[in-house]
Design a protein around this motif. Structure first.
Motif, PDB file in Angstrom:
ATOM      1  N   TRP A   1       4.488  10.095  -3.568  1.00 53.71           N
ATOM      2  CA  TRP A   1       4.519  10.985  -2.423  1.00 53.71           C
ATOM      3  C   TRP A   1       4.364  10.019  -1.144  1.00 53.71           C
ATOM      4  O   TRP A   1       5.235  10.211  -0.308  1.00 53.71           O
ATOM      5  CB  TRP A   1       3.192  11.620  -2.126  1.00 53.71           C
ATOM      6  CG  TRP A   1       1.845  11.081  -2.111  1.00 53.71           C
ATOM      7  CD1 TRP A   1       0.885  10.690  -3.105  1.00 53.71           C
ATOM      8  CD2 TRP A   1       1.403  10.527  -0.837  1.00 53.71           C
ATOM      9  NE1 TRP A   1       0.121   9.912  -2.379  1.00 53.71           N
ATOM     10  CE2 TRP A   1       0.296   9.914  -1.016  1.00 53.71           C
ATOM     11  CE3 TRP A   1       1.833  10.782   0.524  1.00 53.71           C
ATOM     12  CZ2 TRP A   1      -0.627   9.373   0.057  1.00 53.71           C
ATOM     13  CZ3 TRP A   1       0.982  10.198   1.606  1.00 53.71           C
ATOM     14  CH2 TRP A   1      -0.111   9.302   1.014  1.00 53.71           C
ATOM     15  N   ALA A   2       4.052   8.887  -1.281  1.00 48.74           N
ATOM     16  CA  ALA A   2       3.930   8.022   0.300  1.00 48.74           C
ATOM     17  C   ALA A   2       5.241   7.173   0.064  1.00 48.74           C
ATOM     18  O   ALA A   2       5.727   6.885   1.026  1.00 48.74           O
ATOM     19  CB  ALA A   2       2.808   6.848  -0.149  1.00 48.74           C
ATOM     20  N   ARG A   3       5.814   6.882  -1.147  1.00 48.34           N
ATOM     21  CA  ARG A   3       7.225   6.311  -0.819  1.00 48.34           C
ATOM     22  C   ARG A   3       7.992   7.322  -0.439  1.00 48.34           C
ATOM     23  O   ARG A   3       9.178   7.109   0.601  1.00 48.34           O
ATOM     24  CB  ARG A   3       7.658   5.835  -2.482  1.00 48.34           C
ATOM     25  CG  ARG A   3       7.010   4.595  -2.851  1.00 48.34           C
ATOM     26  CD  ARG A   3       7.649   3.925  -4.027  1.00 48.34           C
ATOM     27  NE  ARG A   3       7.831   4.898  -5.278  1.00 48.34           N
ATOM     28  CZ  ARG A   3       7.043   4.754  -6.352  1.00 48.34           C
ATOM     29  NH1 ARG A   3       5.685   4.058  -6.014  1.00 48.34           N
ATOM     30  NH2 ARG A   3       7.058   5.681  -7.233  1.00 48.34           N
ATOM     31  N   ARG A   4       7.967   8.615  -0.912  1.00 45.07           N
ATOM     32  CA  ARG A   4       8.999   9.542  -0.378  1.00 45.07           C
ATOM     33  C   ARG A   4       8.728   9.853   1.140  1.00 45.07           C
ATOM     34  O   ARG A   4       9.756   9.951   2.002  1.00 45.07           O
ATOM     35  CB  ARG A   4       8.517  10.902  -0.817  1.00 45.07           C
ATOM     36  CG  ARG A   4       9.298  11.270  -2.147  1.00 45.07           C
ATOM     37  CD  ARG A   4       9.239  12.764  -2.732  1.00 45.07           C
ATOM     38  NE  ARG A   4       8.222  13.245  -3.068  1.00 45.07           N
ATOM     39  CZ  ARG A   4       7.304  13.242  -3.945  1.00 45.07           C
ATOM     40  NH1 ARG A   4       7.722  12.657  -5.121  1.00 45.07           N
ATOM     41  NH2 ARG A   4       6.227  13.741  -3.818  1.00 45.07           N
ATOM     42  N   LEU A   5       7.515   9.925   1.596  1.00 44.71           N
ATOM     43  CA  LEU A   5       7.001  10.176   3.125  1.00 44.71           C
ATOM     44  C   LEU A   5       7.861   9.068   3.823  1.00 44.71           C
ATOM     45  O   LEU A   5       8.161   9.292   4.861  1.00 44.71           O
ATOM     46  CB  LEU A   5       5.438  10.062   3.098  1.00 44.71           C
ATOM     47  CG  LEU A   5       4.815  10.288   4.741  1.00 44.71           C
ATOM     48  CD1 LEU A   5       5.219  11.621   5.197  1.00 44.71           C
ATOM     49  CD2 LEU A   5       3.539  10.082   4.647  1.00 44.71           C
ATOM     50  N   THR A   6       7.496   7.812   3.546  1.00 48.28           N
ATOM     51  CA  THR A   6       7.904   6.623   4.327  1.00 48.28           C
ATOM     52  C   THR A   6       9.280   6.226   4.375  1.00 48.28           C
ATOM     53  O   THR A   6      10.152   5.287   4.645  1.00 48.28           O
ATOM     54  CB  THR A   6       7.075   5.444   4.071  1.00 48.28           C
ATOM     55  OG1 THR A   6       6.950   4.977   2.827  1.00 48.28           O
ATOM     56  CG2 THR A   6       5.682   5.913   4.301  1.00 48.28           C
TER      57      THR A   6
ATOM     58  N   ARG B   1       0.744  -1.103   0.045  1.00 50.42           N
ATOM     59  CA  ARG B   1      -0.090  -0.150  -0.120  1.00 50.42           C
ATOM     60  C   ARG B   1       0.812   1.058   0.088  1.00 50.42           C
ATOM     61  O   ARG B   1       0.613   2.359  -0.684  1.00 50.42           O
ATOM     62  CB  ARG B   1      -0.942   0.022   1.274  1.00 50.42           C
ATOM     63  CG  ARG B   1      -2.145  -0.483   1.121  1.00 50.42           C
ATOM     64  CD  ARG B   1      -2.975  -0.260   2.327  1.00 50.42           C
ATOM     65  NE  ARG B   1      -3.881  -1.396   2.524  1.00 50.42           N
ATOM     66  CZ  ARG B   1      -3.754  -2.230   3.844  1.00 50.42           C
ATOM     67  NH1 ARG B   1      -2.757  -1.969   4.640  1.00 50.42           N
ATOM     68  NH2 ARG B   1      -4.454  -3.422   3.793  1.00 50.42           N
ATOM     69  N   LEU B   2       1.852   1.156   0.879  1.00 48.07           N
ATOM     70  CA  LEU B   2       2.762   2.438   1.121  1.00 48.07           C
ATOM     71  C   LEU B   2       3.585   2.604  -0.197  1.00 48.07           C
ATOM     72  O   LEU B   2       4.244   3.709  -0.191  1.00 48.07           O
ATOM     73  CB  LEU B   2       3.720   2.336   2.192  1.00 48.07           C
ATOM     74  CG  LEU B   2       2.790   2.438   3.431  1.00 48.07           C
ATOM     75  CD1 LEU B   2       3.598   2.317   4.903  1.00 48.07           C
ATOM     76  CD2 LEU B   2       2.005   3.757   3.677  1.00 48.07           C
ATOM     77  N   ARG B   3       3.662   1.764  -1.122  1.00 47.61           N
ATOM     78  CA  ARG B   3       4.497   1.788  -2.202  1.00 47.61           C
ATOM     79  C   ARG B   3       3.925   2.218  -3.319  1.00 47.61           C
ATOM     80  O   ARG B   3       4.549   2.323  -4.574  1.00 47.61           O
ATOM     81  CB  ARG B   3       5.425   0.480  -2.446  1.00 47.61           C
ATOM     82  CG  ARG B   3       6.194   0.111  -1.326  1.00 47.61           C
ATOM     83  CD  ARG B   3       6.981  -1.377  -1.528  1.00 47.61           C
ATOM     84  NE  ARG B   3       7.261  -1.925  -0.245  1.00 47.61           N
ATOM     85  CZ  ARG B   3       7.133  -3.550  -0.215  1.00 47.61           C
ATOM     86  NH1 ARG B   3       6.641  -4.277  -0.926  1.00 47.61           N
ATOM     87  NH2 ARG B   3       7.329  -3.928   1.244  1.00 47.61           N
ATOM     88  N   GLN B   4       2.400   2.533  -3.436  1.00 47.15           N
ATOM     89  CA  GLN B   4       1.992   2.984  -4.471  1.00 47.15           C
ATOM     90  C   GLN B   4       2.164   4.125  -5.101  1.00 47.15           C
ATOM     91  O   GLN B   4       2.666   4.266  -6.395  1.00 47.15           O
ATOM     92  CB  GLN B   4       0.313   2.578  -4.258  1.00 47.15           C
ATOM     93  CG  GLN B   4      -0.147   1.287  -4.043  1.00 47.15           C
ATOM     94  CD  GLN B   4       0.466   0.221  -5.076  1.00 47.15           C
ATOM     95  OE1 GLN B   4       0.198   0.403  -6.118  1.00 47.15           O
ATOM     96  NE2 GLN B   4       1.226  -0.880  -4.505  1.00 47.15           N
TER      97      GLN B   4
END
Ligand code: PBG
Length: 338
Positions: free
Chosen positions: A23-28, A17-20
């Motif tokens: 922005w989420a990949r950057r955030l995490t 989910r977090l890799r989709q």
């Protein structure tokens, strides 16, 4: 696994989910690298207007001080933190004792003075070791049976480090692996009122075959011949022993520790960075650079992404900074990504 690590399990847990989204990949993202974490090693030649390619390190040159100043300007503009100087010494100046190592008019102190007067904010790191200066290519003085002497070598290294500090070096970096050299250098610096000169101790320096291209670059390969450095550099099979070396260097007054080489020794970087709160640096050595560069030139690897990945992994393992011959390219790529 301990209690707090108790993932729900599929299908409730879907790490993808977090890799989709970007922005989420950057955030995490757990590890980020910055040009300030880079140190560029450079090969200094005597003379003026000289620039020679190092065959086994495509893209790397030996340069006289005028060229080093141009390189320093690029490094400083790109936000690289420091240069590490390695001299290419004329064979005529080499002798069994490596006396040129502490000559206050030598190539290294002249390069240091030129760099510090033009770029006072760029760190300058000097290598403390005799190998560029000895006619036999070893990092130390030899005894009657050809053995590398410890305490006699330490005395010579102290002279070399004091000379470098007097020339204005910010950091002296003993890479010789003699026992007790950090304490001897620290005491001598204190007595010489150079209490702010940093010591970057090559704590875990392994007797590695990945140094081959470097020895070509500084011209110590011919001197060394078939000899090796296994009586002082560490056995690549030993990880736990790095704790002993690091503990000694911390107790003897080092400010930063180094692990060398880099990528094949990620476990050692991790161990030392957890065992001590002191900054641990990694040296991505000449052979590591040559491998990536050669494969990129053959079209087998993408240079930019492999170099950035190697850097990120060294930092992820616990390195606070990295010495790399690709520092200028990396700093440009990092700037373009930001
Ligand atoms: C020697 C020294 C070496 C390197 C840095 N300092 C080589 C050696 O121990 O023979 C190697 C660096 C590299 O391979 O990039 N004092």
């Amino acid at each position: 696994m301990s209690d707090y690590f108790n993932p729900a399990g599929f299908p409730l847990a879907r790490p993808r989910r977090l890799r989709q989204a970007p922005w989420a990949r950057r955030l995490t993202q757990e590890t980020r690298v910055h040009p300030s974490q880079l140190i560029l090693p450079v090969f200094v030649l005597d003379g003026n207007g000289r620039r020679e390619a190092v065959a086994s390190m495509p893209g790397v040159h030996r340069e006289s001080i005028d060229g080093i100043l141009r390189t320093a300007e690029a490094a400083s503009t790109l936000g690289v933190s420091a240069l590490a100087l390695f001299p290419v010494v004329d064979v005529a100046l080499k002798c069994p004792q490596g006396r040129e190592a502490s000559n206050p008019e030598g190539l290294v102190p002249r390069a240091v003075a030129a760099l510090k007067s033009r770029f006072p904010d760029l760190g300058v790191i000097c290598d403390v070791a005799l190998d560029p200066y000895t006619s036999h290519g070893q990092d130390g003085l030899l005894g009657p049976a050809g053995e590398v002497l410890n305490d006699e070598t330490v005395a010579a290294l102290v002279e070399q480090a004091l000379m470098q500090a007097a020339a204005g070096a910010d950091v002296v970096a003993p890479s010789d692996m003699m026992d007790g050299r950090v304490l001897a250098i620290r005491r001598a610096l204190e007595s010489a009122h150079q209490q702010n000169t940093q010591i970057l101790a090559y704590s875990a320096k392994f007797a590695s075959a990945f140094y081959g291209p470097f020895r070509d670059a500084v011209g110590s390969a011919a001197q060394l011949g078939k000899a090796d450095k296994k009586t002082y550099q560490m056995n690549p099979a030993n990880g736990r022993e790095a704790w002993t070396e690091a503990a000694m260097d911390v107790a003897e007054g080092a400010d930063m520790l180094m692990v060398k080489p880099g990528l094949p020794y990620l476990d050692v970087i991790r161990q030392l960075s957890e065992a001590t709160p002191m900054p641990v640096l990694a040296y991505q050595v000449s052979g590591e650079y040559a491998m990536l560069k050669a494969a990129a030139q053959a079209g087998w690897l993408d240079e930019r992404s492999t170099q950035l990945e190697a850097l990120t992994c060294l930092i992820r393992a616990g390195a606070r900074g990295v010495l790399t011959y690709a520092a200028l390219d990396l700093a440009r790529w990092l700037r373009d990504e930001a």
